[in-house]
Design an enzyme around this catalytic site. Structure first.
Site, PDB file in Angstrom:
ATOM      1  N   CYS A   1     -23.419  38.047 -59.324  1.00 43.83           N
ATOM      2  CA  CYS A   1     -23.820  38.211 -57.932  1.00 43.83           C
ATOM      3  C   CYS A   1     -25.316  38.502 -57.738  1.00 43.83           C
ATOM      4  CB  CYS A   1     -22.935  39.269 -57.272  1.00 43.83           C
ATOM      5  SG  CYS A   1     -22.918  39.160 -55.474  1.00 43.83           S
TER       6      CYS A   1
ATOM      7  N   HIS B   1     -17.012  39.456 -59.551  1.00 44.96           N
ATOM      8  CA  HIS B   1     -17.468  40.752 -60.056  1.00 44.96           C
ATOM      9  C   HIS B   1     -16.673  41.268 -61.260  1.00 44.96           C
ATOM     10  CE1 HIS B   1     -20.769  42.043 -57.490  1.00 44.96           C
ATOM     11  NE2 HIS B   1     -20.204  41.324 -56.532  1.00 44.96           N
TER      12      HIS B   1
HETATM   13  N1  GLN Z   1     -27.138  41.489 -51.798  1.00 49.44           N
HETATM   14  C1  GLN Z   1     -26.600  40.287 -52.257  1.00 49.44           C
HETATM   15  C2  GLN Z   1     -25.768  39.560 -51.204  1.00 49.44           C
HETATM   16  O1  GLN Z   1     -25.157  40.167 -50.321  1.00 49.44           O
HETATM   17  C3  GLN Z   1     -25.790  40.560 -53.506  1.00 49.44           C
HETATM   18  C4  GLN Z   1     -24.554  41.374 -53.286  1.00 49.44           C
HETATM   19  C5  GLN Z   1     -23.745  41.610 -54.523  1.00 49.44           C
HETATM   20  O2  GLN Z   1     -24.256  41.680 -55.642  1.00 49.44           O
HETATM   21  N2  GLN Z   1     -22.450  41.833 -54.316  1.00 49.44           N
HETATM   22  O3  GLN Z   1     -25.711  38.346 -51.267  1.00 49.44           O
END
Ligand code: GLN
Length: 246
Positions: A93, A193
């Site tokens: 992510c 994740h």
């Molecule tokens: N801030 C980034 C987004 O919302 C990554 C979020 C995350 O790692 N879950 O796209």
């Protein structure tokens, strides 16, 4: 055999159980008698990040990405060396986003990425945030398989030359583009994740094999009993209305 893993920004980039990915890698090594060392690095610690077999970076919200990106950019040369040296990368992510060109947040602020790959990420509006369980049909190192995960991101990642997977349920790189993640023969980058490796042991072993390849060449891993892990994956596939195929 032994394996050296680096977990970058362990104290800041760790959302939705991302640390479970590290635990799975460690456990699957230990169960096979592979000595596995996990080092961590964070802002300003001066650690040389080249010389590792596997580099892992988890996800983080915009706030954390803003905190770490300058430090990350300061390590560009060492990370490039690690890439050139054949290290494997697993990026989740927020980590995935920062290895591309840039991440543009909802207020239009641009966080510069390492620029190793051509993809870039721009935040969606609030109505198009990608949240929830996701099921995909993935392809990696010549294997095709189903995988499940959990995603929560506003970022829409575009210009992905080689996606990791086709989305069966959920979102992936963009709200409705149908593709998830990015894969090369060294890098696996994904929006899925901490449930990624715990629920997809096949992905865990492919990542381990990539990491071992740097020093030991192509290795075969002793099979483990993955009954429970497979059950967890299949339960989620079924819950999402996807027929289990492998
Ligand atoms: N801030 C980034 C987004 O919302 C990554 C979020 C995350 O790692 N879950 O796209």
């Amino acid at each position: 055999m032994n394996l050296k893993i680096l977990w970058m920004y362990h104290d800041l980039m760790d959302l939705y159980g991302d640390k479970g990915n590290i635990q799975v890698l460690k456990t699957r090594c230990e169960r096979r008698g592979i000595d596995c060392q996990v080092d961590v690095c964070t802002i300003g610690d001066g650690l040389d990040v080249s010389g590792y077999d596997l580099i892992f970076m988890g996800g983080g919200a915009d706030f954390e990405q803003n905190l770490i990106y300058q430090d990350l950019l300061s390590r560009r040369e060492a990370l490039q060396k690690a890439l050139d040296d054949g290290a494997a990368f697993l990026l989740i992510c927020g980590g995935y986003q920062l290895f591309g060109q840039y991440y543009k947040d909802q207020d239009g602020k641009i966080v510069e990425g390492l620029g190793f790959f051509d993809y870039y990420t721009e935040s969606s509006d609030r109505d198009h945030r990608c949240i929830g369980n996701i099921a995909v049909q993935a392809a990696m190192d010549g294997e095709v398989f189903q995988a499940v995960g959990f995603e929560n991101h506003g970022g829409q990642t575009k210009n992905v030359a080689t996606p990791f997977a086709r989305v069966l349920k959920g979102h992936g790189n963009t709200y409705d583009g149908g593709y998830e993640g990015f894969v090369t023969d060294q890098v696996l980058a994904t929006y899925m994740h901490g449930s990624l490796l715990p629920k997809n042991p096949r992905v865990a072993d492919l990542v381990l094999k990539r990491a071992l390849r740097r020093r030991y060449g192509q290795v075969e891993l002793e099979p483990l009993d993955d009954t429970l892990e497979k059950k967890a994956r299949d339960t989620m596939l079924t819950r999402l209305g996807v027929r289990v195929e492998d």
